[in-house]
Motif scaffolding. Sequence first.
Motif, mmCIF file in Angstrom:
data_model
loop_
_atom_site.group_PDB
_atom_site.id
_atom_site.type_symbol
_atom_site.label_atom_id
_atom_site.label_comp_id
_atom_site.label_asym_id
_atom_site.label_seq_id
_atom_site.Cartn_x
_atom_site.Cartn_y
_atom_site.Cartn_z
ATOM 1 N N THR A 67 0.831 -1.205 0.000
ATOM 2 C CA THR A 67 0.000 0.000 0.000
ATOM 3 C C THR A 67 0.867 1.257 0.000
ATOM 4 N N SER A 68 2.115 1.108 0.373
ATOM 5 C CA SER A 68 3.050 2.234 0.255
ATOM 6 C C SER A 68 3.016 2.733 -1.189
ATOM 7 N N ASP A 113 -7.127 5.472 3.540
ATOM 8 C CA ASP A 113 -6.068 4.480 3.637
ATOM 9 C C ASP A 113 -6.558 3.404 4.604
ATOM 10 N N TRP A 120 -5.074 -1.453 7.041
ATOM 11 C CA TRP A 120 -5.325 -2.489 8.045
ATOM 12 C C TRP A 120 -6.736 -3.038 8.002
ATOM 13 N N SER A 177 -3.948 -2.911 2.307
ATOM 14 C CA SER A 177 -2.876 -3.906 2.254
ATOM 15 C C SER A 177 -3.549 -5.266 2.394
ATOM 16 N N HIS A 190 -2.489 -7.970 2.028
ATOM 17 C CA HIS A 190 -1.626 -8.912 2.769
ATOM 18 C C HIS A 190 -1.723 -8.723 4.277
HETATM 19 C C1 LIG Z 1 -1.818 3.225 7.454
HETATM 20 C C2 LIG Z 1 -0.832 2.533 6.568
HETATM 21 N N1 LIG Z 1 -0.875 2.772 5.271
HETATM 22 C C3 LIG Z 1 -0.012 2.171 4.422
HETATM 23 C C4 LIG Z 1 0.924 1.286 4.886
HETATM 24 C C5 LIG Z 1 1.881 0.653 3.922
HETATM 25 O O1 LIG Z 1 1.432 -0.602 3.581
HETATM 26 P P1 LIG Z 1 2.377 -1.710 2.971
HETATM 27 O O2 LIG Z 1 3.148 -2.279 4.088
HETATM 28 O O3 LIG Z 1 1.408 -2.662 2.354
HETATM 29 O O4 LIG Z 1 3.237 -1.058 1.954
HETATM 30 C C6 LIG Z 1 1.007 1.006 6.247
HETATM 31 C C7 LIG Z 1 2.007 0.069 6.755
HETATM 32 O O5 LIG Z 1 2.149 -0.216 7.884
HETATM 33 C C8 LIG Z 1 0.112 1.662 7.117
HETATM 34 O O6 LIG Z 1 0.151 1.465 8.433
#
Ligand SMILES: Cc1ncc(COP(=O)(O)O)c(C=O)c1O
Length: 929
Positions: A381-382, A494, A497, A571, A573
């Motif tokens: 999700t990053s 976002d 989770w 995410s 995953h």
């Molecule tokens: C709120 C939030 N958004 C996005 C992410 C990033 O997700 P990913 O680890 O799938 O890249 C995180 C990761 O911890 C997160 O806490």
Amino acid sequence: MSTAASTQRARVDQFFTAAEARFDRWRRLLDVARAWEADKSSDSTLLSAFFFELRQWEDFFAYPGPALLRNLEERIASRDAAGVARFVQVINSALLTHSYRTNAADWEGEEQSPKLGDRLPGINAAVVHRPYFEVLVVTPARQSAWPEMAEELRKLRRPPDKFIYELVFVGSVEDAVLASLLNGNLETVVISDGVPFASSHNAPVLREFLAANLAASAASITSGQQSLELASALKQIRPELDIFLLSSRDVEKIAADPTTAECVRRVFYQVEEPLELHLSIMDAIADRFETPYFDNLQKYAQRPMGTFHALPVARGKSIFKSNWIRDMGEFYGMNLFLAESSATTGGLDSLLEPTGNIKVAQDKAARAFGADHVFFVTNGTSTSNKMVEQALLAPGDIMLVDRNCHKSHHYGAVLSGALPLYVEAYPLTQFSMYGAVPLRSIKKALLDLKAEGKLDRARLLVLTNCTFDGHIYNVERVMEECLAIKPDLIFLWDEAWFGFARWSPFYRRRTAMGAAAILERKFKDSAYRAAYAEQTKKLGADLDPANPQVLESRLLADPDRVHLRVYQTNSTHKSMSCLRQGSMVLVKDQDYHTVEEQFHEAVFTHASTSPNLQIIASLDVARRQMELEGYELVNRAIQLALDVRREVNSHRLISKYFRVLGADQMIPTEFRSSGFVDYLEPGMNWAAAVKSLREDEFALDVTRLTLVCGTAGFDGTQFKNMLAAEYDIQLNKTSRNSVLLQTNINNTRSDIAHLIKVLVEISQGIEKKLQRGGVEVQQAFAARVKSLMEDVPDLPNFSYFQKSLREDPSSATSEGDMRSAFFGAYREEQCEHLKLSSPEIDRRLKEGPELVSANFVIPYPPGFPIMVPGQVINRETIDFMRKLDVKEIHGYAAALGLKLLKPSYLEAASTRSHGAPEKQKRAARRSAA
Ligand SMILES: Cc1ncc(COP(=O)(O)O)c(C=O)c1O
């Protein structure tokens, strides 16, 4: 269990325990049956009472079913104690192991263990696993006719059927709702005309359960076209269910009704074509079961491919023939390498430009999540966040964003050139964490922008739902009120989770897609229109930011002007059965066509040209699982979390040193207007929980468990390391005095038992240490607890961007050009370093020039940027940094000190930027406005 605890159990857990409580009831019955068998002279009153209690819940499940239950009842009546114990034992273990799904003997109540070869996959390849499910038949037919009807449908089973189902009959609308809530095996509902409304079940527990849930989901059922209303209510509870209508009336008319199109898979003229119904049921399940990408990848792996592309691991020859790395092949197995390819042809599609099975897989995911479009992302999700932000934002646009959000959003602002306008979450200082952003702050920011003539540039609101620590927004209300101020604001939720929440009827309304669906309905509703008209009489059609009532009122959006534009990233995953880095972007944007091209550009920018095929396949499979068993799995995850909460907080010894924070400690009272305290608070029932989820500004995701460990003398990191090293328990994040545990669809009751046992052991260890160590040790322990729990640093708010980075330094809104500051730091000569302990820092704080951060500084924990590029560093931030006792601080090297932008660079930048013609023009426009 104490009486108080058991009453809570009966009340609060009624919904989520549906599956687990059922196992408990059977286990209790087994205990009583065994006791009766051991002492046959005792009377069977207790056993009969247990059986009676259990019996009323069992009508909603196919197994053990009416015949076996009748048999059991007869054995109890004839005082066949041994027979009863044996019979209950068979049913009990069939339910626990789910063996009834494949083992015919279970349906006879026979003690016949299946042959090993029939069970274990791979041992007997001739036995093909046929997934089992249940079909709910909602019918006005006499109960005595149900067995015959079931038999008729069973006769339609054919050898080529890929799935197998059993039937559950109910005779009323209320019972249909109950069955869909209680029975996670249900995948299909067949509804006939003329079913009465009221349930024949009058047990108080079922009544209460029904009342709470009907209020939430099926309140709209009146009379009229009742089967359609029921279909619609069931879809609100479980959107994934396939619903078929059987009618003896004008089927053509029913089929033409728009609700039918939304909720019903097919309409039949009574049972004139039972085989057609059977085939349609199978077909509908196959539609959910099919995983186009994964299915193709499996086929691809079996083909004798010669590969001449750049991926030596494909087919595994370089691995399995190797003298040195064969163990890698043995560890992962052949299929992983057979399923590796860099090809996008030959049955494999391209993630960057999908037109084949990836496209179909994405469309299925969109259906499952209630979105219009879905993008699969293989870099977490990053990346999803950066894609969405790049696609929707241009340089100079304003992005309202929670400062405490994931770092990808801050980088998204840097990459897009949008100006972040940080909105602050409320702090939970005692636990060194943040809550969520109050709606009032968001509205205030939007109204300030409006007052300054900048609202047109506010394009996107980014919020984290739920937050790391489990704060869930009232998504519907946030969007509705923001749209009242800016009708075309775009939302990015976002939900890294929270992807799983789609499969909980309680959480769904608080997800981006769930809330968007509610708003879509609302904006079409004439009552809403009328209420909006009332509002315009009071506040005017164009809301005046200077009118204090606007901020204080619960605003409605203009249904004729709103553009519903909602994005969600998750995410996959993190909460579903997907390989690491699997993520999705969900789109429900009525103006998507206007940004589609940009979206594809963003995908091209961020997605790897070598995406991992296994991740794509697992995204596809995760969707399949959630569409078929997500409801039950999510309920169980929630249930397990409630179990942990209850056990920790009520355990005599554990609760002396540890506690899991409830909603009352995570969410200040002002944001719980419904009066809800916590899920496990005595006196709270599901009606209260449902009300809270509908009304309150914030709710708590129970699966995210903040376990306070400071009271046991451990800081979060220390406790996390101890659990991992000594007890094989891995957990999520830490704060100064707490750790975050979470339950998910992977957890079992054994995991929970292990955790509780470990906490008991640790608590016993502390007890012993304190008893044996005498006063000195006790005092040291108390001092440590005090330091961890009371001597906590204040969490610093975002200060402001340095004036050279602001178009108008006197503006009431705080957005700034973070991107220039970020790239300003690329030139060494424009930066300086100051050690954190240096007196020069204190001097500059007092006398200037301002200390301006050159980069992001993100300590873990808590994990939010306490400095962003261009931010003026104030006394609170320095104090916080100095008190911080964590080792991992991204963007900060203690040996060098804080990286700052030099005052001379900023001075020069200020002259440049405030002389820039575009900015002058904007400033002039503003003053004219
Ligand atoms: C709120 C939030 N958004 C996005 C992410 C990033 O997700 P990913 O680890 O799938 O890249 C995180 C990761 O911890 C997160 O806490």
